[in-house]
Write an enzyme that holds these catalytic residues in place. Structure first.
Site, mmCIF file in Angstrom:
data_model
loop_
_atom_site.group_PDB
_atom_site.id
_atom_site.type_symbol
_atom_site.label_atom_id
_atom_site.label_comp_id
_atom_site.label_asym_id
_atom_site.label_seq_id
_atom_site.Cartn_x
_atom_site.Cartn_y
_atom_site.Cartn_z
ATOM 1 N N ALA A 121 0.857 -1.186 0.000
ATOM 2 C CA ALA A 121 0.000 0.000 0.000
ATOM 3 C C ALA A 121 0.891 1.233 0.000
ATOM 4 O O ALA A 121 2.101 1.150 0.204
ATOM 5 C CB ALA A 121 -0.924 0.014 1.210
ATOM 6 N N LYS A 122 0.283 2.384 -0.228
ATOM 7 C CA LYS A 122 0.998 3.659 -0.133
ATOM 8 C C LYS A 122 -0.040 4.746 0.014
ATOM 9 O O LYS A 122 -1.186 4.618 -0.448
ATOM 10 C CB LYS A 122 1.845 3.930 -1.379
ATOM 11 C CG LYS A 122 3.071 4.782 -1.090
ATOM 12 C CD LYS A 122 4.138 3.989 -0.351
ATOM 13 C CE LYS A 122 5.420 4.799 -0.197
ATOM 14 N NZ LYS A 122 6.476 3.998 0.449
#
Length: 429
Positions: A121-122
């Protein structure tokens, strides 16, 4: 080679291509190369190229003078097949959904390569944190958390610090989530201070991983090996210290203010004190100045790009004289530059391997928070070293056996492990 595309949540692209879009194109290219070698079918390729969730939010910022600005925030969960999503949150004016998607994808392969049971994720907010007061920064952080609250959590998605964020930011995130939950939830973030909930020296974990990767790649004694570091920030500065402690000669560093060089070796501690006092390395009295471009082209044994993505391009790669590049930043080398460097015989330790120290220690921190236990600094360092060395050796073996670069080998391993998990789990319904 098939061409992969990913759905966009932004309006149609303009004539100019943003750095974020370039980063996403590079990430898809690397996925495509790995998918070809793994002979993945079109449906699995499409699944691996498409984020599981992409959330874009508007974040109002109440300024000290009473004005209210609105900035854009994002959280992208690329893949959760192997475990909860995990990835940093960056505050940077150039941040957009393409950049965040590319970084989330890279995190998926990084976790799989390291054998960490996370997905990628980011997150990011499109703003310059230096333009905000401390109170404004706290407000925007807490409001951003409230906007992405439905999709984060210790068993869903675990944020961590990245460009423009730090332990203080992460503590605000953890506190905001905990206030909404009604009880302390230290496991919702990693990368915070040891109290509450952080792992010992988590802030230096990425840099320690860079050191391990560099020494592994150098093979023989590091004594006297010359090093240039682009980016003297929270990854580059500790990496300089760790490499110097190992016996390397750090001869040049750069940051947003400029670049300095001393062929006899910089006094890393003195330079770091100067940088903290003055706001940058520019004007450091015990070294000569050079340009950012010249630093990348120095005749050194090791070059560590530890700033932002896209630093080494097809245009300037032909002038790189370092024999070894160890990527401390995410995506600092473009695919075109990769081809040039490979043809020139330059060894590149890719970002998903070289800077995996952060996610490894984040995993250890998450474990201690979920189990209400505490790792000692010695335990953390030993586990980090073991995982990094195993990942490097596995990547080097695949590279040698298949006659491909370390980057290609790392992606074959990472993508292959995620694809295998997809096959094992199947598709519901």
């Amino acid at each position: 080679m098939r061409t992969l595309t990913v759905p966009s949540t932004t309006p149609a692209a303009t004539a100019s291509v943003s750095p974020g879009r370039q980063a996403l194109d590079a990430a898809l290219f690397q996925l495509d190369q790995a998918a070809d070698r793994l002979d993945l079918d079109d449906s699995l390729r499409t699944m691996l190229a498409t984020p599981r969730r992409s959330l874009a939010v508007s974040v109002p910022v109440r300024r000290e003078d009473g004005r209210m600005d609105v900035v854009q925030g994002f959280r992208v969960q690329h893949n959760t097949t192997r475990g909860p999503a995990r990835g940093g949150i960056r505050f940077h004016p150039r941040t957009d959904v393409h950049e965040v998607t590319a970084l989330a994808m890279g995190m998926t392969w990084k976790c799989a390569l390291a054998g960490v049971p996370y997905g990628g994720a980011k997150g990011g907010v499109s703003l310059d944190p230096a333009s905000l007061s401390a109170r404004e920064l706290e407000r925007v952080t807490r409001r951003y958390v409230n906007e992405v609250l439905p999709i984060i959590g210790p068993e869903r998605d675990v944020p961590a610090p990245d460009v423009g964020t730090d332990e203080r930011t992460i503590t605000w995130i953890m506190d905001t989530y905990s206030v909404n939950a009604g009880y302390p939830v230290p496991g919702v973030t990693t990368g915070g201070p040891v109290t509450p909930g952080g792992a010992p020296d988590r802030a230096g974990a990425t840099s320690r991983g860079v050191r391990i990767a560099a020494l592994r790649a150098l093979g023989g004694s590091p004594e006297g090996r010359t090093v240039a570091i682009q980016g003297f920030g929270k990854v580059g500065a500790p990496a300089a210290r760790y490499l110097a402690d190992a016996g390397c000669l750090v001869v040049a560093v750069s940051d947003r203010t400029g670049a300095v060089i001393d062929r006899s070796g910089l006094d890393v501690d003195d330079l770091r004190a100067w940088s903290e006092e003055t706001g940058g390395v520019r004007g450091y009295r015990r070294a000569d100045t050079l340009s950012w471009e010249e630093l990348l082209e120095l005749d050194v044994d090791v070059l560590v790009p530890a700033a932002m993505e896209g630093a080494i391009t097809e245009e300037n790669a032909v002038r790189v004289r370092a024999g070894l590049i160890v990527e401390g930043a995410s995506s600092p080398t473009t695919p075109g530059a990769d081809r040039v460097l490979a043809d020139a015989g330059v060894t590149v330790v890719p970002d998903i391997l070289a800077n995996a120290g952060g996610v490894i220690v984040s995993y250890l921190e998450w474990l201690q928070d979920m189990q209400a236990r505490r790792w000692s600094a010695r335990e953390v360092d030993a586990r980090l070293r073991g995982i990094m060395e195993d990942a490097f050796d596995t990547t080097a073996t695949v590279s040698a056996e298949c006659g491909i670069t370390l980057r290609q080998a790392a992606h074959v391993i990472g993508v292959g492990r995620v694809a295998e998990a997809h096959r094992a789990r199947g598709l519901h319904p």
